[in-house]
Design a protein around this motif. Structure first.
Motif, PDB file in Angstrom:
ATOM      1  N   GLU A  79     -36.560  19.897  15.216  1.00 30.72           N
ATOM      2  CA  GLU A  79     -37.198  19.681  13.911  1.00 30.72           C
ATOM      3  C   GLU A  79     -37.583  20.992  13.247  1.00 30.72           C
ATOM      4  O   GLU A  79     -38.052  21.923  13.921  1.00 30.72           O
ATOM      5  CB  GLU A  79     -38.447  18.800  14.042  1.00 30.72           C
ATOM      6  N   GLU A  80     -37.384  21.058  11.945  1.00 28.97           N
ATOM      7  CA  GLU A  80     -37.880  22.155  11.125  1.00 28.97           C
ATOM      8  C   GLU A  80     -38.522  21.572   9.872  1.00 28.97           C
ATOM      9  O   GLU A  80     -38.115  20.505   9.392  1.00 28.97           O
ATOM     10  CB  GLU A  80     -36.763  23.125  10.732  1.00 28.97           C
ATOM     11  N   PHE A  81     -39.514  22.288   9.346  1.00 30.30           N
ATOM     12  CA  PHE A  81     -40.199  21.871   8.124  1.00 30.30           C
ATOM     13  C   PHE A  81     -39.988  22.950   7.077  1.00 30.30           C
ATOM     14  O   PHE A  81     -40.287  24.128   7.314  1.00 30.30           O
ATOM     15  CB  PHE A  81     -41.689  21.668   8.395  1.00 30.30           C
ATOM     16  N   TRP A  82     -39.452  22.553   5.926  1.00 36.03           N
ATOM     17  CA  TRP A  82     -39.138  23.479   4.837  1.00 36.03           C
ATOM     18  C   TRP A  82     -39.876  23.063   3.571  1.00 36.03           C
ATOM     19  O   TRP A  82     -40.261  21.902   3.408  1.00 36.03           O
ATOM     20  CB  TRP A  82     -37.642  23.477   4.549  1.00 36.03           C
ATOM     21  N   ILE A  83     -40.046  24.041   2.683  1.00 39.20           N
ATOM     22  CA  ILE A  83     -40.499  23.735   1.336  1.00 39.20           C
ATOM     23  C   ILE A  83     -39.493  24.288   0.337  1.00 39.20           C
ATOM     24  O   ILE A  83     -38.932  25.365   0.531  1.00 39.20           O
ATOM     25  CB  ILE A  83     -41.899  24.321   1.035  1.00 39.20           C
ATOM     26  N   MET A  84     -39.240  23.502  -0.711  1.00 44.57           N
ATOM     27  CA  MET A  84     -38.457  23.974  -1.842  1.00 44.57           C
ATOM     28  C   MET A  84     -39.429  24.370  -2.945  1.00 44.57           C
ATOM     29  O   MET A  84     -40.361  23.615  -3.258  1.00 44.57           O
ATOM     30  CB  MET A  84     -37.502  22.881  -2.325  1.00 44.57           C
ATOM     31  N   ILE A  85     -39.237  25.541  -3.492  1.00 40.44           N
ATOM     32  CA  ILE A  85     -40.158  26.118  -4.472  1.00 40.44           C
ATOM     33  C   ILE A  85     -39.577  25.937  -5.870  1.00 40.44           C
ATOM     34  O   ILE A  85     -38.445  26.366  -6.146  1.00 40.44           O
ATOM     35  CB  ILE A  85     -40.386  27.607  -4.158  1.00 40.44           C
ATOM     36  N   LEU A  86     -40.342  25.301  -6.747  1.00 39.37           N
ATOM     37  CA  LEU A  86     -39.860  24.991  -8.091  1.00 39.37           C
ATOM     38  C   LEU A  86     -40.675  25.734  -9.146  1.00 39.37           C
ATOM     39  O   LEU A  86     -41.875  25.963  -8.972  1.00 39.37           O
ATOM     40  CB  LEU A  86     -39.944  23.484  -8.357  1.00 39.37           C
ATOM     41  N   ASN A  87     -40.000  26.077 -10.258  1.00 34.39           N
ATOM     42  CA  ASN A  87     -40.717  26.651 -11.394  1.00 34.39           C
ATOM     43  C   ASN A  87     -41.131  25.529 -12.346  1.00 34.39           C
ATOM     44  O   ASN A  87     -40.950  24.346 -12.044  1.00 34.39           O
ATOM     45  CB  ASN A  87     -39.861  27.717 -12.096  1.00 34.39           C
ATOM     46  N   ARG A  88     -41.662  25.881 -13.487  1.00 32.60           N
ATOM     47  CA  ARG A  88     -42.182  24.859 -14.408  1.00 32.60           C
ATOM     48  C   ARG A  88     -41.090  23.967 -14.997  1.00 32.60           C
ATOM     49  O   ARG A  88     -41.364  22.877 -15.493  1.00 32.60           O
ATOM     50  CB  ARG A  88     -42.975  25.539 -15.540  1.00 32.60           C
ATOM     51  N   ALA A  89     -39.842  24.450 -14.954  1.00 27.26           N
ATOM     52  CA  ALA A  89     -38.714  23.656 -15.455  1.00 27.26           C
ATOM     53  C   ALA A  89     -38.101  22.780 -14.365  1.00 27.26           C
ATOM     54  O   ALA A  89     -37.014  22.226 -14.545  1.00 27.26           O
ATOM     55  CB  ALA A  89     -37.653  24.579 -16.042  1.00 27.26           C
ATOM     56  N   ASN A  90     -38.808  22.647 -13.231  1.00 29.91           N
ATOM     57  CA  ASN A  90     -38.313  21.874 -12.081  1.00 29.91           C
ATOM     58  C   ASN A  90     -37.014  22.437 -11.512  1.00 29.91           C
ATOM     59  O   ASN A  90     -36.188  21.709 -10.954  1.00 29.91           O
ATOM     60  CB  ASN A  90     -38.123  20.402 -12.426  1.00 29.91           C
ATOM     61  N   ARG A  91     -36.837  23.724 -11.660  1.00 27.97           N
ATOM     62  CA  ARG A  91     -35.665  24.390 -11.088  1.00 27.97           C
ATOM     63  C   ARG A  91     -36.045  24.998  -9.750  1.00 27.97           C
ATOM     64  O   ARG A  91     -37.073  25.677  -9.630  1.00 27.97           O
ATOM     65  CB  ARG A  91     -35.152  25.473 -12.039  1.00 27.97           C
ATOM     66  N   ILE A  92     -35.218  24.770  -8.736  1.00 30.91           N
ATOM     67  CA  ILE A  92     -35.482  25.332  -7.412  1.00 30.91           C
ATOM     68  C   ILE A  92     -35.158  26.819  -7.439  1.00 30.91           C
ATOM     69  O   ILE A  92     -34.027  27.224  -7.723  1.00 30.91           O
ATOM     70  CB  ILE A  92     -34.652  24.632  -6.323  1.00 30.91           C
ATOM     71  N   VAL A  93     -36.160  27.625  -7.131  1.00 24.32           N
ATOM     72  CA  VAL A  93     -35.971  29.081  -7.146  1.00 24.32           C
ATOM     73  C   VAL A  93     -35.927  29.659  -5.731  1.00 24.32           C
ATOM     74  O   VAL A  93     -35.737  30.861  -5.557  1.00 24.32           O
ATOM     75  CB  VAL A  93     -37.086  29.769  -7.960  1.00 24.32           C
ATOM     76  N   GLY A  94     -36.059  28.808  -4.720  1.00 30.18           N
ATOM     77  CA  GLY A  94     -35.986  29.288  -3.348  1.00 30.18           C
ATOM     78  C   GLY A  94     -36.450  28.222  -2.377  1.00 30.18           C
ATOM     79  O   GLY A  94     -36.974  27.178  -2.767  1.00 30.18           O
TER      80      GLY A  94
END
Length: 238
Positions: free
Chosen positions: A137-152
């Motif tokens: 198992e791994e736990f990740w986060i997707m980081i979004l900007n204000r436009a709901n675009r994934i930046v990392g």
């Protein structure tokens, strides 16, 4: 001195020793790489067989042992592959792992180019390559900007086959360090069971509450299985 049976070196059956009809490299040159079977593609990766068995037959036996499932083979660790198959040592097992990894990176390369999340499918398409074939198992986060675009995306925890311990403070720190306006959480279930556990529910609630204090929205939590996923948003849990 006459050689005895014990002094004769075993002969490996290499691709070069096969008949022309059985040589996958020549077949690829004649008809294209897509004309090759899965066993023939594996044979090119491995290069040589073992005494009494050609590399193509060795590859067929390997595929047969996993029900001809490339996904099952891809999920095996390098150590598992080298221990499970006679004639497949660490070098060949590493070459196989590298081929699978290149294929996944190629598949995911365009998907990860400035993805705007409009649905859970978009989030799954982005994160699946990180989580889909893991045996832990791994736990990740997707980081979004204000436009709901994934930046990392960031991995914040790695665990065993059944669970991973997640520090909420580390999740929030990663979000703040990357100036996140929104987060999508994701973790995998190596068993393939897509049902969120009660602990998954509690962790999601804790992260959501902590993120709200920093004016960061948790938009979804994706549970990744084998070619499938569950979305907290789709379930009405977020």
């Amino acid at each position: 001195m006459k050689e005895t049976e014990s002094t004769v070196a075993p002969v490996k059956t290499r691709i070069a020793d096969l008949s022309n009809d059985d040589k996958p490299r020549e077949k690829a040159l004649r008809s294209g790489i897509k004309s090759l079977s899965n066993a023939e593609l594996l044979a090119i990766i491995f290069g040589g067989g073992i005494p009494g068995k050609s590399v193509v037959d060795l590859s067929r036996d390997m595929l047969s042992s996993v029900g001809n499932s490339l996904t099952t083979l891809a999920r095996m660790s390098i150590g598992q592959v080298s221990r499970s198959y006679k004639g497949i040592g660490p070098a060949k097992a590493i070459a196989l792992a590298a081929a699978f990894e290149l294929g996944m990176r190629c598949r995911d390369e365009n998907l990860r180019d400035e993805v705007t999340v409009r649905s859970a499918d978009d989030a799954f398409g982005y994160i699946r390559g990180y989580l889909e074939n893991l045996d832990h198992e791994e736990f990740w986060i997707m980081i979004l900007n204000r436009a709901n675009r994934i930046v990392g995306a960031r991995c914040v925890s790695k665990g065993g086959t059944a669970a991973t311990v997640v520090d909420v403070k580390m999740v929030i720190r990663a979000a703040l360090d990357n100036m996140a306006s929104g987060l999508i959480l994701a973790h995998n279930h190596p068993s393939g069971n897509l049902n969120p556990s009660p602990e998954d529910d509690r962790l999601t609630s804790k992260i959501k509450a902590a993120a709200e204090l920093m004016d960061i929205k948790v938009l979804d939590h994706i549970v990744v299985g084998h070619f499938a996923f569950t979305s907290y948003h789709n379930l009405g849990k977020l």
